[in-house]
Design a protein around this motif. Structure first.
Motif, short mmCIF file in Angstrom:
data_model
loop_
_atom_site.label_atom_id
_atom_site.label_comp_id
_atom_site.label_asym_id
_atom_site.label_seq_id
_atom_site.Cartn_x
_atom_site.Cartn_y
_atom_site.Cartn_z
N SER A 210 0.85 -1.18 0.00
CA SER A 210 0.00 0.00 0.00
C SER A 210 0.89 1.24 0.00
O SER A 210 1.31 1.71 1.06
N CYS A 214 1.34 2.76 3.89
CA CYS A 214 2.37 1.96 4.56
C CYS A 214 3.27 2.90 5.35
O CYS A 214 3.72 3.93 4.83
N ILE A 244 -3.19 -3.40 -0.64
CA ILE A 244 -3.57 -4.02 0.64
C ILE A 244 -5.03 -3.72 0.98
O ILE A 244 -5.74 -4.55 1.54
N TYR A 245 -5.47 -2.52 0.62
CA TYR A 245 -6.84 -2.10 0.94
C TYR A 245 -7.74 -2.27 -0.27
O TYR A 245 -7.36 -1.95 -1.39
N PHE A 260 -9.88 -4.44 4.07
CA PHE A 260 -8.71 -5.13 3.56
C PHE A 260 -9.07 -6.00 2.36
O PHE A 260 -10.15 -6.58 2.29
N VAL A 264 -5.14 -10.62 0.57
CA VAL A 264 -4.09 -10.55 1.59
C VAL A 264 -4.18 -11.78 2.49
O VAL A 264 -3.16 -12.41 2.82
N ASP A 270 -1.60 -11.79 6.14
CA ASP A 270 -2.13 -11.27 7.40
C ASP A 270 -1.68 -12.09 8.61
O ASP A 270 -2.01 -11.74 9.75
N TYR A 275 1.40 -6.44 9.14
CA TYR A 275 1.48 -6.75 7.72
C TYR A 275 1.04 -5.60 6.83
O TYR A 275 1.41 -5.54 5.66
N ARG A 276 0.25 -4.68 7.35
CA ARG A 276 -0.22 -3.56 6.54
C ARG A 276 0.93 -2.63 6.14
O ARG A 276 0.81 -1.88 5.18
N ASN A 277 2.01 -2.68 6.88
CA ASN A 277 3.06 -1.68 6.74
C ASN A 277 4.36 -2.25 6.19
O ASN A 277 5.45 -1.77 6.54
#
Length: 312
Positions: A210, A214, A244-245, A260, A264, A270, A275-277
């Protein structure tokens, strides 16, 4: 578009981090100069011999499991990164058992502001391990604790890629902000879904990231690196970015509205903390099986080699 990767995360705020990863907030901090001195192997701002007590190792691959895999880490000195071309790494288990040894090679990131040591290492059993790091420019031994799991839950080398109907330009309906947070998304990265690429007869390079949301300095630069790889290998492989989104155009800086992407979870990403970053890259062979996976930033050099080994 290129993104400046800041050398010391602690000196900048979240807004600057978002800018470094592709967000809209301008960065105000200036990264210290850590350009490599090619005559000595030392770094600008560091003496030729750095005491190991002044080095902070930072693990770049936290999803480590039993077996052989890519291990990446940074060596942060008091004023700059250590950028010696190669260093030696030895793994030791908690009970003192000596494990694998390897030579780690330094890979410089875009703009020369950060860089990662990378080695292929094998861990025989799960548990707490430590990496002992030595080099000709290091006085003593730097130690990096690592935790090895029986398995990570993330789709791994040798596994067949999930049949993922990821979003493409058709879903964007002329507005790529509906499927990507990149400031200037390259339409080529959304030409095919993962599911479609499994039948193309070509290798695939898939990046989950992302760029705008991120908070690590890897997501935007990684997507840009995939674009560079694509430009150098047009028609030889499928190149895909998965946001990611699932609703990037509706977030507009408010992550409470975020949904999300289901892909993912399908890929097990996940299962890793935060994990989002961070970014993940998977390279698939023509048979749809994963030949390489990269957690965190993977350089163009690493990806070139992986794509070649995948059959491109």
């Amino acid at each position: 578009m290129r993104y400046q990767i800041l050398a010391t995360l602690s000196v900048i705020g979240i807004g600057a981090l978002l800018a470094a990863c592709g967000g809209s907030t301008p960065a105000t901090a200036t990264a210290p100069d850590i350009s490599a001195d090619t005559t000595t192997g030392a770094t600008a701002g560091e003496s030729a011999l750095i005491d190991s007590a002044d080095i902070t190792p930072i693990l770049g691959t936290t999803a480590l499991r039993v077996g052989t895999q890519r291990v990446a880490f940074l060596l942060e000195g008091r004023t700059a990164l250590v950028t010696e071309p190669t260093i030696e790494v030895m793994a030791t288990a908690a009970d003192g058992t000596v494990g694998d040894s390897a030579t780690a090679t330094f890979h410089l990131w875009p703009f020369g502001t950060r860089g990662t040591y990378v080695a292929e290492m094998t861990f025989a059993e799960p548990g707490d391990w430590q990496l002992s790091i030595t080099g000709s420019q290091i006085n003593g031994t730097a130690v990096l604790p690592v935790e090895i799991a029986a398995e990570t839950g993330v789709k791994d080398i040798g596994e067949r890629a999930p049949f993922s109907n990821t979003k493409t330009v058709k879903d964007a309906a002329g507005d790529l902000s509906k499927i990507s947070t990149h400031q200037r998304p390259d339409p080529d990265l959304y030409e095919f879904s993962i599911a479609e690429s499994l039948f193309s007869g070509r290798p695939s390079v898939i990046v989950f990231a992302s760029p705008a949301f991120c908070t690590s300095p890897t997501c935007g630069p990684e997507v840009d690196t995939i674009v560079d790889l694509k430009n150098a290998h047009k028609g030889e492989a499928d190149f895909i970015h998965v946001e990611i989104y699932d609703n990037p155009h509706e977030i507009q800086g408010d992550l409470t509205k975020a949904v999300f992407s289901p892909h993912v979870a399908a890929w097990g990403i996940d299962q890793t903390p935060d994990y989002r970053n961070e970014s993940w890259v998977f390279v698939l062979g023509t048979d749809g099986k994963i030949t390489h996976r990269f957690q965190g930033y993977a350089t163009l050099e690493e990806l070139e080699q992986a794509l070649s080994e995948a059959g491109a």
